[in-house]
Scaffold this motif. Structure first.
Motif, PDB file in Angstrom:
ATOM      1  N   TRP A 269      -3.158   5.208   5.955  1.00 48.78           N
ATOM      2  CA  TRP A 269      -3.242   3.809   5.533  1.00 48.78           C
ATOM      3  C   TRP A 269      -2.729   2.884   6.624  1.00 48.78           C
ATOM      4  O   TRP A 269      -3.346   1.870   6.945  1.00 48.78           O
ATOM      5  N   GLN A 270      -1.599   3.257   7.219  1.00 48.66           N
ATOM      6  CA  GLN A 270      -1.004   2.420   8.250  1.00 48.66           C
ATOM      7  C   GLN A 270      -1.844   2.415   9.529  1.00 48.66           C
ATOM      8  O   GLN A 270      -1.985   1.382  10.187  1.00 48.66           O
TER       9      GLN A 270
ATOM     10  N   VAL B 212      -5.941   1.145   8.291  1.00 49.45           N
ATOM     11  CA  VAL B 212      -6.092  -0.101   7.545  1.00 49.45           C
ATOM     12  C   VAL B 212      -5.210  -1.207   8.121  1.00 49.45           C
ATOM     13  O   VAL B 212      -5.690  -2.301   8.440  1.00 49.45           O
TER      14      VAL B 212
ATOM     15  N   THR C  62      -0.119   7.930   3.452  1.00 48.65           N
ATOM     16  CA  THR C  62       0.497   6.669   3.864  1.00 48.65           C
ATOM     17  C   THR C  62       0.351   6.439   5.367  1.00 48.65           C
ATOM     18  O   THR C  62       0.200   5.292   5.807  1.00 48.65           O
TER      19      THR C  62
ATOM     20  N   GLY D  51       0.814  -1.214   0.000  1.00 48.48           N
ATOM     21  CA  GLY D  51       0.000   0.000   0.000  1.00 48.48           C
ATOM     22  C   GLY D  51       0.845   1.260   0.000  1.00 48.48           C
ATOM     23  O   GLY D  51       0.566   2.217  -0.734  1.00 48.48           O
TER      24      GLY D  51
END
Length: 216
Positions: A190-191, A194, A187, A28
């Protein structure tokens, strides 16, 4: 470096290097960084100050290979990728289930803050000795004088391009800086949400991994 968590987590951390969590995390981040890098060139080619100043190998001296980055294309990608590299070390700092909170990793945060300030200064400041050492936001003495920055007091090797500089206009510098921060934010989100957050917990409930059963 942040130390262990105060309490043991209800489950152990993943031990599968090529497991779904690791692949989703790395994949990702890599995908988002690639997309932001590609879109930075889309943004660059829409700038009036860049058009007709594109890099041309025919107009640069090929024997001076160490000066082939004296252009806007290399300068933009240098800033975007440098912010990505700095962020890549920060984004994997989240791991609150098995170690202390991310903000307790004082050594990492100190290095991260220094690098962020350093690169942000090179991007946002007018041509200076630091940026010129990296050949970013700089140019030959005559080119900088023509842009109204005055005569530099430090030595600058002549730029290997007809334009003679790669100074980004001030307004565009802040746009690029905000764009890089947006890349970092994407990012990190996302971490957080998700890979380590609610999306991960939801998938664990709906599609739990089949773990190897060991008979004792």
């Amino acid at each position: 470096m942040s130390g262990p968590a105060e309490r043991l987590a209800p489950s152990r951390p993943t031990s599968r290097i090529l497991g779904p969590q690791m692949l989703a995390s790395v994949g990702g981040i890599v995908l988002m960084n690639w997309l932001f890098s590609a879109m930075s060139y889309v943004w660059l080619f829409r700038q009036d100050w860049f058009r007709c100043n594109e890099h041309s190998a025919a107009e640069s001296e090929a024997t001076k290979w160490w000066l082939q980055g004296d252009n806007y294309e290399s300068s933009i990608m240098s800033f975007v990728s440098t912010f990505q590299f700095i962020n890549n070390g920060f984004v994997v700092n989240y791991g609150y289930l098995h170690r202390a909170k991310w903000y307790k990793n004082y050594a990492l945060l100190t290095v991260w803050a220094f690098l962020m300030a350093f690169v942000s200064y090179m991007l946002l400041a007018d041509p200076n000795q630091v940026g010129c050492a990296f050949r970013l936001n700089c140019g030959t003495s005559s080119a900088l004088e023509g842009l109204g920055y005055g005569t530099p007091t430090w030595k600058i090797e002549p730029y290997n391009s007809p334009l003679g500089h790669n100074v980004i206009p001030q307004a565009s510098r802040y746009k690029l800086w905000g764009y890089c921060l947006g890349n970092m934010a994407a990012t990190n989100l996302w971490q957080i949400f998700v890979i380590n957050g609610p999306v991960r917990r939801l998938l664990q409930k709906k599609k739990p991994l089949r773990r190897l059963k060991v008979k004792l």
